[in-house]
Design a protein around this motif. Structure first.
Motif, mmCIF file in Angstrom:
data_model
loop_
_atom_site.group_PDB
_atom_site.id
_atom_site.type_symbol
_atom_site.label_atom_id
_atom_site.label_comp_id
_atom_site.label_asym_id
_atom_site.label_seq_id
_atom_site.Cartn_x
_atom_site.Cartn_y
_atom_site.Cartn_z
ATOM 1 N N ARG A 109 0.807 -1.219 0.000
ATOM 2 C CA ARG A 109 0.000 0.000 0.000
ATOM 3 C C ARG A 109 0.847 1.279 0.000
ATOM 4 O O ARG A 109 0.349 2.356 -0.235
ATOM 5 N N ALA A 111 3.939 1.553 -1.697
ATOM 6 C CA ALA A 111 4.967 1.448 -2.736
ATOM 7 C C ALA A 111 5.196 2.764 -3.466
ATOM 8 O O ALA A 111 6.320 3.053 -3.870
ATOM 9 N N ASP A 112 4.157 3.558 -3.641
ATOM 10 C CA ASP A 112 4.268 4.831 -4.364
ATOM 11 C C ASP A 112 4.419 5.973 -3.357
ATOM 12 O O ASP A 112 3.435 6.433 -2.776
ATOM 13 N N PRO A 113 5.642 6.452 -3.145
ATOM 14 C CA PRO A 113 5.858 7.498 -2.132
ATOM 15 C C PRO A 113 5.243 8.847 -2.505
ATOM 16 O O PRO A 113 5.173 9.727 -1.654
ATOM 17 N N THR A 114 4.758 8.999 -3.724
ATOM 18 C CA THR A 114 4.108 10.264 -4.108
ATOM 19 C C THR A 114 2.656 10.313 -3.624
ATOM 20 O O THR A 114 2.045 11.372 -3.647
ATOM 21 N N GLN A 115 2.099 9.182 -3.196
ATOM 22 C CA GLN A 115 0.700 9.125 -2.773
ATOM 23 C C GLN A 115 0.511 9.354 -1.266
ATOM 24 O O GLN A 115 -0.600 9.609 -0.828
#
Length: 188
Positions: A109, A111-115
């Motif tokens: 959940r 994995a995308d540090p931009t979220q």
């Protein structure tokens, strides 16, 4: 009027519950009961965890408190049982991706540090939800294969009334194993 603490007790321990409706019938009844959707995050120190719940309810305004339940079978359950701090996200229909991701087993959940980011207090937060509430778990109650958590809300990010009326913040609801958004067409 206050209620004496002696009124709060387990009436019948769960191991003594002998009559129950079968699991499939119980699930079928609640499948048709619409529920709001929340994504709850925490970090027990190992790594952040998230899960989607439809069991969130406000239970007190003074002090502000909410309850939610988590299944002990959830992969994220251990993190929520080890941590006392949570962030409760209230996603709108535009954040369906978040609710689906946090509900999917085996997905990273974060994995995308931009979220997502971390609050100054350390908890993981997905700032794009229309509102989020930071809380401290003040009580846990075992209930069958679930745990009911009571959280005292200590911080919140809530939009102004004008923001709430735009389509991006249409409430997200789960009903009959399907995601729905509420809008003017659902008004009766």
């Amino acid at each position: 009027m206050s209620i004496a603490p002696s009124h709060f007790q387990t009436i019948v321990p769960t191991d003594q519950l002998t009559e129950s409706v079968d699991v499939d019938t119980f699930k079928a009844a609640f499948r048709m009961h619409p529920a709001g959707v929340a994504v709850i995050t925490t970090d027990s120190g190992d790594r952040p965890a998230a899960m989607t719940v439809s069991s969130l309810a406000s239970v007190s305004t003074e002090p502000p408190m909410v309850i939610f339940s988590l299944s002990r079978m959830s992969g994220a359950a251990a993190a929520f049982l080890e941590s006392d701090n949570v962030v409760i996200h209230l996603p709108g229909a535009a954040q369906l991706w978040l609710a689906q991701m946090a509900a999917a087993p085996g997905v990273d959940r974060f994995a995308d540090p931009t979220q997502w980011t971390r609050l100054p207090t350390g908890e993981p937060v997905f700032p794009d939800t229309y509102a989020w509430l930071r809380g401290r778990i003040v009580s846990r109650l075992e209930a069958g294969n679930s745990v009911i958590c009571v959280a005292h809300i200590v911080q919140a990010s809530v939009p102004d009334a004008e923001t709430l009326v735009n389509d991006q913040s249409a409430p997200l609801v789960y009903h009959a194993r399907t995601w729905h958004q509420l809008g003017t067409g659902s008004k009766i």
